[in-house]
Design a protein around this motif. Structure first.
Motif, PDB file in Angstrom:
ATOM      1  N   PHE A 175       0.834  -1.205   0.000  1.00 12.23           N
ATOM      2  CA  PHE A 175       0.000   0.000   0.000  1.00 12.23           C
ATOM      3  C   PHE A 175       0.870   1.258   0.000  1.00 12.23           C
ATOM      4  N   GLN A 176       1.971   1.224   0.740  1.00  9.79           N
ATOM      5  CA  GLN A 176       2.881   2.365   0.753  1.00  9.79           C
ATOM      6  C   GLN A 176       3.509   2.563  -0.622  1.00  9.79           C
ATOM      7  N   ALA A 177       3.837   1.478  -1.308  1.00 12.06           N
ATOM      8  CA  ALA A 177       4.397   1.578  -2.663  1.00 12.06           C
ATOM      9  C   ALA A 177       3.375   2.192  -3.614  1.00 12.06           C
ATOM     10  N   VAL A 178       2.117   1.810  -3.454  1.00  8.30           N
ATOM     11  CA  VAL A 178       1.060   2.381  -4.298  1.00  8.30           C
ATOM     12  C   VAL A 178       0.955   3.880  -4.059  1.00  8.30           C
ATOM     13  N   THR A 179       1.008   4.312  -2.789  1.00  5.23           N
ATOM     14  CA  THR A 179       0.876   5.749  -2.506  1.00  5.23           C
ATOM     15  C   THR A 179       2.087   6.547  -2.961  1.00  5.23           C
ATOM     16  N   LYS A 180       3.248   5.906  -3.094  1.00  4.49           N
ATOM     17  CA  LYS A 180       4.411   6.613  -3.651  1.00  4.49           C
ATOM     18  C   LYS A 180       4.208   6.892  -5.129  1.00  4.49           C
ATOM     19  N   VAL A 181       3.597   5.926  -5.806  1.00  2.00           N
ATOM     20  CA  VAL A 181       3.344   6.079  -7.240  1.00  2.00           C
ATOM     21  C   VAL A 181       2.115   6.953  -7.476  1.00  2.00           C
ATOM     22  N   ASP A 182       1.087   6.725  -6.664  1.00  2.00           N
ATOM     23  CA  ASP A 182      -0.176   7.448  -6.806  1.00  2.00           C
ATOM     24  C   ASP A 182      -0.589   7.976  -5.433  1.00  2.00           C
ATOM     25  N   PRO A 183      -0.070   9.160  -5.037  1.00  2.00           N
ATOM     26  CA  PRO A 183      -0.325   9.690  -3.691  1.00  2.00           C
ATOM     27  C   PRO A 183      -1.800   9.934  -3.367  1.00  2.00           C
ATOM     28  N   LYS A 184      -2.653   9.968  -4.366  1.00  2.00           N
ATOM     29  CA  LYS A 184      -4.075  10.230  -4.125  1.00  2.00           C
ATOM     30  C   LYS A 184      -4.935   8.969  -4.220  1.00  2.00           C
ATOM     31  N   ASN A 185      -4.310   7.802  -4.208  1.00  5.09           N
ATOM     32  CA  ASN A 185      -5.059   6.548  -4.316  1.00  5.09           C
ATOM     33  C   ASN A 185      -5.836   6.332  -3.017  1.00  5.09           C
ATOM     34  N   LEU A 186      -7.147   6.512  -3.088  1.00  7.83           N
ATOM     35  CA  LEU A 186      -7.988   6.455  -1.891  1.00  7.83           C
ATOM     36  C   LEU A 186      -8.058   5.063  -1.272  1.00  7.83           C
ATOM     37  N   VAL A 187      -7.980   4.029  -2.091  1.00  5.10           N
ATOM     38  CA  VAL A 187      -8.035   2.670  -1.555  1.00  5.10           C
ATOM     39  C   VAL A 187      -6.799   2.404  -0.691  1.00  5.10           C
ATOM     40  N   ALA A 188      -5.632   2.724  -1.225  1.00  8.19           N
ATOM     41  CA  ALA A 188      -4.390   2.501  -0.483  1.00  8.19           C
ATOM     42  C   ALA A 188      -4.358   3.364   0.780  1.00  8.19           C
ATOM     43  N   ILE A 189      -4.759   4.602   0.670  1.00  6.75           N
ATOM     44  CA  ILE A 189      -4.775   5.503   1.825  1.00  6.75           C
ATOM     45  C   ILE A 189      -5.722   4.972   2.897  1.00  6.75           C
ATOM     46  N   GLY A 190      -6.883   4.497   2.474  1.00  3.27           N
ATOM     47  CA  GLY A 190      -7.863   3.955   3.420  1.00  3.27           C
ATOM     48  C   GLY A 190      -7.332   2.729   4.160  1.00  3.27           C
ATOM     49  N   PHE A 191      -6.701   1.824   3.414  1.00  2.00           N
ATOM     50  CA  PHE A 191      -6.140   0.631   4.057  1.00  2.00           C
ATOM     51  C   PHE A 191      -4.993   0.993   4.993  1.00  2.00           C
ATOM     52  N   LEU A 192      -4.146   1.930   4.602  1.00  5.80           N
ATOM     53  CA  LEU A 192      -3.044   2.348   5.473  1.00  5.80           C
ATOM     54  C   LEU A 192      -3.571   2.956   6.771  1.00  5.80           C
ATOM     55  N   ARG A 193      -4.650   3.709   6.684  1.00  4.08           N
ATOM     56  CA  ARG A 193      -5.261   4.269   7.897  1.00  4.08           C
ATOM     57  C   ARG A 193      -5.823   3.160   8.774  1.00  4.08           C
ATOM     58  N   LYS A 194      -6.474   2.191   8.140  1.00  5.97           N
ATOM     59  CA  LYS A 194      -7.047   1.069   8.876  1.00  5.97           C
ATOM     60  C   LYS A 194      -5.946   0.263   9.587  1.00  5.97           C
ATOM     61  N   ILE A 195      -4.844   0.036   8.900  1.00 10.74           N
ATOM     62  CA  ILE A 195      -3.716  -0.688   9.491  1.00 10.74           C
ATOM     63  C   ILE A 195      -3.137   0.103  10.669  1.00 10.74           C
ATOM     64  N   ALA A 196      -3.029   1.414  10.517  1.00 12.12           N
ATOM     65  CA  ALA A 196      -2.495   2.258  11.602  1.00 12.12           C
ATOM     66  C   ALA A 196      -3.391   2.193  12.837  1.00 12.12           C
ATOM     67  N   VAL A 197      -4.699   2.203  12.640  1.00  8.27           N
ATOM     68  CA  VAL A 197      -5.637   2.121  13.761  1.00  8.27           C
ATOM     69  C   VAL A 197      -5.509   0.759  14.442  1.00  8.27           C
ATOM     70  N   GLU A 198      -5.416  -0.310  13.653  1.00  5.10           N
ATOM     71  CA  GLU A 198      -5.268  -1.656  14.215  1.00  5.10           C
ATOM     72  C   GLU A 198      -3.960  -1.774  14.999  1.00  5.10           C
ATOM     73  N   ASP A 199      -2.887  -1.188  14.459  1.00  4.92           N
ATOM     74  CA  ASP A 199      -1.597  -1.223  15.149  1.00  4.92           C
ATOM     75  C   ASP A 199      -1.655  -0.484  16.479  1.00  4.92           C
ATOM     76  N   SER A 200      -2.363   0.626  16.517  1.00  9.13           N
ATOM     77  CA  SER A 200      -2.437   1.409  17.750  1.00  9.13           C
ATOM     78  C   SER A 200      -3.241   0.688  18.828  1.00  9.13           C
ATOM     79  N   LYS A 201      -4.120  -0.217  18.444  1.00  7.59           N
ATOM     80  CA  LYS A 201      -4.933  -0.951  19.405  1.00  7.59           C
ATOM     81  C   LYS A 201      -4.237  -2.199  19.933  1.00  7.59           C
ATOM     82  N   LYS A 202      -3.180  -2.637  19.261  1.00  2.00           N
ATOM     83  CA  LYS A 202      -2.465  -3.835  19.700  1.00  2.00           C
ATOM     84  C   LYS A 202      -1.720  -3.532  20.983  1.00  2.00           C
ATOM     85  N   PRO A 203      -1.728  -4.478  21.922  1.00  2.00           N
ATOM     86  CA  PRO A 203      -0.932  -4.257  23.128  1.00  2.00           C
ATOM     87  C   PRO A 203       0.544  -4.273  22.775  1.00  2.00           C
ATOM     88  N   GLN A 204       1.262  -3.336  23.335  1.00  2.00           N
ATOM     89  CA  GLN A 204       2.687  -3.242  23.062  1.00  2.00           C
ATOM     90  C   GLN A 204       3.446  -4.236  23.927  1.00  2.00           C
TER      91      GLN A 204
END
Length: 187
Positions: free
Chosen positions: A48-77
């Motif tokens: 997804f990060q590679a897609v956003t480097k090529v196409d910074p406005k790709n809403l699908v990739a941006i949406g998934f990256l946000r979802k992954i970030a939220v999931e990561d923040s909820k994981k116990p450290q």
């Protein structure tokens, strides 16, 4: 007319390049989504990060990256000490009516011994004297050190909180101790 032929050739080359570029971006996006659905979050994130480097406005990739970030923040450290203790195998633990305090001392020494000196454990006991002297009985064989602590916590009704430099031992949440139990009211 002659100058028009190279221009048409150049335009078709650009169209082919743009078409291949769009196709490879779509393939990368599909691969990222597939990895995400399979649970391979690291691969999905990279794609997804590679897609956003090529196409910074790709809403699908941006949406998934946000979802992954939220999931990561909820994981116990998990801190590094806990990771290390998950790898230390304890061949045998056998406590019969041993005090919790002596059990913790045994486990402190066992961590150093079974990790060949690579892991040293310090316990900070936030327990009453009564809790330190409570008897525990536990018999385990060939289990990770972290599991020994989990089982001991269940038996002794304490919890182990991994800190950066020590493991804090305290009464399990919801269990009463002599210090925080209200005195009975006379009737």
């Amino acid at each position: 007319m002659k100058s028009l032929i190279p221009l048409v050739g150049f335009a078709s080359l650009i169209m082919l390049t743009v078409g291949a570029f769009a196709e490879s971006t779509q393939e990368l996006l599909t691969a990222a989504q597939t990895a995400y659905m399979k649970g391979d979050i690291e691969t999905a994130k990279k794609n997804f990060q590679a897609v956003t480097k090529v196409d910074p406005k790709n809403l699908v990739a941006i949406g998934f990256l946000r979802k992954i970030a939220v999931e990561d923040s909820k994981k116990p450290q998990v801190n590094s000490m806990q990771k290390q203790l998950e790898k230390v195998m304890v061949p045998k633990v056998e406590f019969r009516e041993a005090t919790l305090g002596s059990s913790l001392e045994f486990l402190r020494q066992a961590a150093t011994k079974h990790s060949e000196g690579k892991v040293n454990v310090n316990f900070v006991q936030q327990l009453s004297d009564e809790q330190k002297l409570q008897p525990v009985t536990l018999a385990l064989a060939n289990v990770p050190y972290s599991e020994v602590l989990r089982y001991l916590g269940e038996v002794a009704k304490v919890e182990f909180v991994y800190d950066k430099y020590a493991i804090v031992v305290r009464p399990r949440s919801g269990t009463a101790t002599a210090e925080n139990t209200p005195a009975p009211t006379p009737q």
